[in-house]
Design a protein around this motif. Structure first.
Motif, PDB file in Angstrom:
ATOM      1  N   ARG A  48      44.943 -63.146 -36.663  1.00 13.69           N
ATOM      2  CA  ARG A  48      44.593 -63.294 -35.247  1.00 13.69           C
ATOM      3  C   ARG A  48      45.463 -62.402 -34.365  1.00 13.69           C
ATOM      4  NH1 ARG A  48      44.001 -69.092 -36.541  1.00 13.69           N
ATOM      5  NH2 ARG A  48      41.759 -69.519 -36.563  1.00 13.69           N
ATOM      6  N   LEU A  49      44.791 -61.704 -33.453  1.00 13.77           N
ATOM      7  CA  LEU A  49      45.451 -60.899 -32.426  1.00 13.77           C
ATOM      8  C   LEU A  49      45.081 -61.487 -31.076  1.00 13.77           C
ATOM      9  CD1 LEU A  49      44.626 -57.321 -33.787  1.00 13.77           C
ATOM     10  CD2 LEU A  49      46.467 -58.864 -34.466  1.00 13.77           C
ATOM     11  N   GLY A  50      46.076 -61.712 -30.218  1.00 11.47           N
ATOM     12  CA  GLY A  50      45.838 -62.344 -28.933  1.00 11.47           C
ATOM     13  C   GLY A  50      45.881 -61.368 -27.771  1.00 11.47           C
ATOM     14  N   VAL A  51      44.790 -61.285 -27.024  1.00 15.29           N
ATOM     15  CA  VAL A  51      44.751 -60.477 -25.803  1.00 15.29           C
ATOM     16  C   VAL A  51      45.069 -61.409 -24.632  1.00 15.29           C
ATOM     17  CG1 VAL A  51      43.341 -59.023 -24.300  1.00 15.29           C
ATOM     18  CG2 VAL A  51      43.041 -58.911 -26.791  1.00 15.29           C
ATOM     19  N   LEU A  52      46.277 -61.264 -24.091  1.00 20.24           N
ATOM     20  CA  LEU A  52      46.731 -62.097 -22.982  1.00 20.24           C
ATOM     21  C   LEU A  52      46.639 -61.256 -21.712  1.00 20.24           C
ATOM     22  CD1 LEU A  52      47.967 -64.776 -22.055  1.00 20.24           C
ATOM     23  CD2 LEU A  52      50.225 -63.833 -22.604  1.00 20.24           C
ATOM     24  N   THR A  53      45.754 -61.657 -20.797  1.00 19.12           N
ATOM     25  CA  THR A  53      45.412 -60.755 -19.703  1.00 19.12           C
ATOM     26  C   THR A  53      45.078 -61.527 -18.430  1.00 19.12           C
ATOM     27  OG1 THR A  53      44.037 -58.824 -19.155  1.00 19.12           O
ATOM     28  CG2 THR A  53      42.968 -60.620 -20.370  1.00 19.12           C
ATOM     29  N   ASP A  54      44.667 -60.793 -17.414  1.00 19.87           N
ATOM     30  CA  ASP A  54      44.207 -61.385 -16.150  1.00 19.87           C
ATOM     31  C   ASP A  54      42.685 -61.339 -16.175  1.00 19.87           C
ATOM     32  OD1 ASP A  54      43.460 -61.981 -13.565  1.00 19.87           O
ATOM     33  OD2 ASP A  54      44.699 -60.471 -12.598  1.00 19.87           O
ATOM     34  N   MET A  55      42.070 -62.496 -16.321  1.00 17.81           N
ATOM     35  CA  MET A  55      40.621 -62.552 -16.484  1.00 17.81           C
ATOM     36  C   MET A  55      39.852 -62.612 -15.167  1.00 17.81           C
ATOM     37  SD  MET A  55      39.460 -62.344 -19.531  1.00 17.81           S
ATOM     38  CE  MET A  55      39.771 -62.636 -21.271  1.00 17.81           C
ATOM     39  N   SER A  56      40.492 -63.007 -14.081  1.00 22.45           N
ATOM     40  CA  SER A  56      39.698 -63.279 -12.880  1.00 22.45           C
ATOM     41  C   SER A  56      40.370 -62.932 -11.563  1.00 22.45           C
ATOM     42  CB  SER A  56      39.330 -64.778 -12.856  1.00 22.45           C
ATOM     43  OG  SER A  56      40.502 -65.567 -12.899  1.00 22.45           O
ATOM     44  N   SER A  57      41.526 -62.281 -11.598  1.00 19.03           N
ATOM     45  CA  SER A  57      42.241 -62.016 -10.349  1.00 19.03           C
ATOM     46  C   SER A  57      42.398 -60.515 -10.127  1.00 19.03           C
ATOM     47  CB  SER A  57      43.590 -62.739 -10.362  1.00 19.03           C
ATOM     48  OG  SER A  57      44.219 -62.682  -9.097  1.00 19.03           O
ATOM     49  N   LEU A  58      43.509 -60.099  -9.514  1.00 20.37           N
ATOM     50  CA  LEU A  58      43.619 -58.732  -8.994  1.00 20.37           C
ATOM     51  C   LEU A  58      43.707 -57.644 -10.063  1.00 20.37           C
ATOM     52  CD1 LEU A  58      47.200 -58.164  -7.513  1.00 20.37           C
ATOM     53  CD2 LEU A  58      46.653 -60.002  -9.093  1.00 20.37           C
ATOM     54  N   TYR A  59      44.031 -57.991 -11.333  1.00 18.69           N
ATOM     55  CA  TYR A  59      44.097 -56.993 -12.399  1.00 18.69           C
ATOM     56  C   TYR A  59      42.941 -57.103 -13.391  1.00 18.69           C
ATOM     57  CZ  TYR A  59      48.911 -56.815 -10.648  1.00 18.69           C
ATOM     58  OH  TYR A  59      50.027 -56.729  -9.853  1.00 18.69           O
ATOM     59  N   ALA A  60      41.957 -57.932 -13.086  1.00 23.29           N
ATOM     60  CA  ALA A  60      40.885 -58.196 -14.054  1.00 23.29           C
ATOM     61  C   ALA A  60      40.046 -56.965 -14.365  1.00 23.29           C
ATOM     62  CB  ALA A  60      39.994 -59.330 -13.552  1.00 23.29           C
ATOM     63  N   ASP A  61      39.828 -56.087 -13.398  1.00 22.86           N
ATOM     64  CA  ASP A  61      39.028 -54.884 -13.644  1.00 22.86           C
ATOM     65  C   ASP A  61      39.774 -53.881 -14.515  1.00 22.86           C
ATOM     66  OD1 ASP A  61      36.866 -55.813 -12.236  1.00 22.86           O
ATOM     67  OD2 ASP A  61      37.362 -54.740 -10.387  1.00 22.86           O
ATOM     68  N   ASN A  62      41.111 -53.836 -14.372  1.00 22.14           N
ATOM     69  CA  ASN A  62      41.901 -52.830 -15.080  1.00 22.14           C
ATOM     70  C   ASN A  62      42.217 -53.239 -16.515  1.00 22.14           C
ATOM     71  OD1 ASN A  62      41.973 -51.456 -12.606  1.00 22.14           O
ATOM     72  ND2 ASN A  62      43.795 -52.578 -11.959  1.00 22.14           N
ATOM     73  N   GLY A  63      42.317 -54.548 -16.770  1.00 21.29           N
ATOM     74  CA  GLY A  63      42.515 -55.079 -18.113  1.00 21.29           C
ATOM     75  C   GLY A  63      41.415 -56.080 -18.391  1.00 21.29           C
ATOM     76  N   GLY A  64      41.751 -57.368 -18.242  1.00 17.18           N
ATOM     77  CA  GLY A  64      40.760 -58.436 -18.224  1.00 17.18           C
ATOM     78  C   GLY A  64      39.774 -58.445 -19.374  1.00 17.18           C
ATOM     79  N   PRO A  65      38.508 -58.819 -19.101  1.00 20.18           N
ATOM     80  CA  PRO A  65      37.492 -58.877 -20.154  1.00 20.18           C
ATOM     81  C   PRO A  65      37.328 -57.549 -20.894  1.00 20.18           C
ATOM     82  CG  PRO A  65      36.698 -59.976 -18.172  1.00 20.18           C
ATOM     83  CD  PRO A  65      37.987 -59.294 -17.789  1.00 20.18           C
ATOM     84  N   GLY A  66      37.541 -56.434 -20.195  1.00 20.39           N
ATOM     85  CA  GLY A  66      37.422 -55.133 -20.847  1.00 20.39           C
ATOM     86  C   GLY A  66      38.417 -54.947 -21.976  1.00 20.39           C
ATOM     87  N   SER A  67      39.615 -55.520 -21.832  1.00 20.53           N
ATOM     88  CA  SER A  67      40.612 -55.425 -22.901  1.00 20.53           C
ATOM     89  C   SER A  67      40.174 -56.193 -24.142  1.00 20.53           C
ATOM     90  CB  SER A  67      41.961 -55.953 -22.405  1.00 20.53           C
ATOM     91  OG  SER A  67      42.522 -55.077 -21.445  1.00 20.53           O
ATOM     92  N   VAL A  68      39.487 -57.301 -23.936  1.00 21.56           N
ATOM     93  CA  VAL A  68      38.953 -58.057 -25.068  1.00 21.56           C
ATOM     94  C   VAL A  68      37.867 -57.243 -25.773  1.00 21.56           C
ATOM     95  CG1 VAL A  68      37.880 -60.221 -25.785  1.00 21.56           C
ATOM     96  CG2 VAL A  68      39.480 -60.217 -23.857  1.00 21.56           C
ATOM     97  N   VAL A  69      37.018 -56.586 -24.990  1.00 22.41           N
ATOM     98  CA  VAL A  69      35.953 -55.746 -25.548  1.00 22.41           C
ATOM     99  C   VAL A  69      36.535 -54.639 -26.417  1.00 22.41           C
ATOM    100  CG1 VAL A  69      34.141 -54.064 -24.975  1.00 22.41           C
ATOM    101  CG2 VAL A  69      34.279 -56.227 -23.718  1.00 22.41           C
ATOM    102  N   VAL A  70      37.554 -53.929 -25.917  1.00 27.18           N
ATOM    103  CA  VAL A  70      38.088 -52.789 -26.677  1.00 27.18           C
ATOM    104  C   VAL A  70      38.873 -53.240 -27.898  1.00 27.18           C
ATOM    105  CG1 VAL A  70      38.085 -51.231 -24.701  1.00 27.18           C
ATOM    106  CG2 VAL A  70      40.151 -52.572 -25.193  1.00 27.18           C
ATOM    107  N   ALA A  71      39.537 -54.396 -27.801  1.00 21.77           N
ATOM    108  CA  ALA A  71      40.228 -54.916 -28.982  1.00 21.77           C
ATOM    109  C   ALA A  71      39.221 -55.200 -30.092  1.00 21.77           C
ATOM    110  CB  ALA A  71      41.006 -56.176 -28.622  1.00 21.77           C
ATOM    111  N   GLN A  72      38.075 -55.769 -29.732  1.00 15.47           N
ATOM    112  CA  GLN A  72      37.028 -56.031 -30.724  1.00 15.47           C
ATOM    113  C   GLN A  72      36.421 -54.731 -31.235  1.00 15.47           C
ATOM    114  OE1 GLN A  72      36.235 -59.217 -31.963  1.00 15.47           O
ATOM    115  NE2 GLN A  72      35.290 -57.868 -33.490  1.00 15.47           N
ATOM    116  N   MET A  73      36.278 -53.727 -30.358  1.00 13.42           N
ATOM    117  CA  MET A  73      35.806 -52.412 -30.807  1.00 13.42           C
ATOM    118  C   MET A  73      36.712 -51.852 -31.894  1.00 13.42           C
ATOM    119  SD  MET A  73      34.682 -50.583 -27.180  1.00 13.42           S
ATOM    120  CE  MET A  73      34.695 -48.915 -27.891  1.00 13.42           C
TER     121      MET A  73
END
Length: 409
Positions: A37-62
């Motif tokens: 297991r690899l954990g992506v710990l990020t900002d999912m819904s606030s001021l950094y969500a566009d820069n990391g957030g759900p997109g970081s989860v997408v690229v980790a899975q890629m």
């Protein structure tokens, strides 16, 4: 103390040493059968969500998919958490992951205060922290870790690129508008050193709360200073709001705005009409060459959004981690971290990158100018490359960082 424990089978008692041996033999066997297991710990819904957030989860899975989904014969699983830009929440998630949920490495963490907390926990637990979203250069300075790797960029490199470039254009006086937490403090401190070295002067500074909706009082102070440059030592939604409100107050008519940590997603939110002419430093731009374009198109197809340097860095860090695990033949944190430092980093984002003993991945950085609307020819065509800053110049030397892991000569 009675040297035996009660068995789960019908109350039969066994010697304590044998019982413990059985327990310690069985638990790792169960863990070794489960996913890595690899954990992506990020900002999912606030001021950094566009820069990391759900997109970081997408690229980790890629990255996991591109690695064929397994390492050491075990499936790889991505888990995600929202730290909400609070160090205590981020620390709680990190501890739960490492202690109870068999997470081997934590990634992203686009908040310097949260990242410093996570660095301390992973150092104690001897697990990997791949800081692909955090900025503070303390991660490779006084807070460095044998199992911590600062992957994408840092406050020192950003100040070397943007602050030095603007100073060379003749800016002499500066006013800092900084986020009131670790990111703003370190970004301002690193930039002040560059300004001093280039003969400039800081005429004032003010700190603002993170995720504030109203910059009026701060911008009025900056305007009254009559500084040549108002340096924005913040990021994400704070940066976007500051630039928008500076335009509304007419601040940019007589003074330059300098974004010290700017993501392409911020430029997209602002629009070229508002952001044109802004100079910025970045570790990545999607349209830099054929390889960056090919990878970015895959991300755009999945999300409909342009990838940030955090997204590119997170993908690269996952791939390099998995290669190191495979090469080392183990998930042991210190061993894998050493192997990551030993192997060169080569992917669409980084050429012959090297991870130093202090945990800093040294790679080239880039200086860009944001295009005017009429210069943009296609979707996300936002930047003009001004200069490539070699990694050795962009990043602070190990000797100057104060990392306890670096041997004094």
């Amino acid at each position: 103390m009675n040297a035996s424990v009660k068995s789960v089978h019908g109350g039969v008692r066994k010697p304590l040493g044998l019982a413990l041996a059985l327990m310690t033999f069985a638990v790792p066997a169960l863990a070794q059968d489960g996913p890595v297991r690899l954990g992506v710990l990020t900002d999912m819904s606030s001021l950094y969500a566009d820069n990391g957030g759900p997109g970081s989860v997408v690229v980790a899975q890629m990255a996991v998919d591109d690695f064929k989904g397994k390492v050491l014969g075990r499936p790889i699983e991505i888990v995600a958490g929202d730290h909400q830009n609070k160090a205590d929440i981020g620390a709680t998630i990190a501890r739960r992951w490492l202690e109870n949920e068999n997470v081997e490495a934590i990634l992203d963490v686009p908040n310097s205060a949260v990242a410093l907390a996570v660095q301390g926990i992973t150092r104690d637990k001897k697990k990997l922290f791949l800081a692909t979203g955090a900025a503070t250069s303390r991660l490779t300075g006084d807070e460095c870790s044998p199992t911590g790797i600062h992957w994408t960029y840092d406050t020192y490199a950003l100040s070397q690129g943007t602050t030095k470039a603007i100073s060379r254009l003749g800016a002499k006086s500066w006013f800092f508008l900084s986020a009131d937490y670790s990111l703003g403090v370190q970004l301002e401190a690193d930039s002040r050193k560059v300004i001093d070295a280039t003969g400039g002067k800081v005429v004032g500074a003010v700190k603002h709360p993170i995720n504030t909706p109203d910059f009026s009082s701060f911008l009025l102070q900056a305007q009254a200073s009559k500084a040549d440059v108002i340096a924005l030592a913040d990021a994400g939604g704070d940066f976007v709001n500051a630039v928008k409100q500076a335009g509304e107050f007419g601040v940019t008519r007589g003074q330059k705005l300098a974004g010290l940590l700017v993501f392409i997603n911020d430029i997209h939110s602002l629009g070229l009409q508002s952001a044109q002419g802004l100079m910025l430093s970045s570790a990545f731009y999607w349209d830099l060459n054929d390889e960056t374009r090919a990878w970015s198109r895959r991300y755009i197809e999945k999300t409909g959004k342009v990838p940030s340097m955090i997204h590119a860095g997170t993908y690269g860090a996952v791939m390099h981690y998995l290669k190191a695990v495979e090469a080392a033949g183990t998930l042991d944190g210190p061993v894998v971290a050493a192997k990551m430092r030993e192997l060169p980093v080569n992917d669409f984002m980084t050429r012959n990158g090297k991870i130093r003993p202090d945990g800093r991945l040294v790679r080239d950085m880039y200086l860009f100018r944001v295009k005017a609307p009429e210069e943009s020819k296609y979707q996300f065509d936002y930047y003009q490359l001004l200069a490539t800053i070699r990694g050795e110049e962009a990043f602070r030397s190990m000797e100057d960082g104060g990392c306890p892991l670096v041997k004094k000569s």
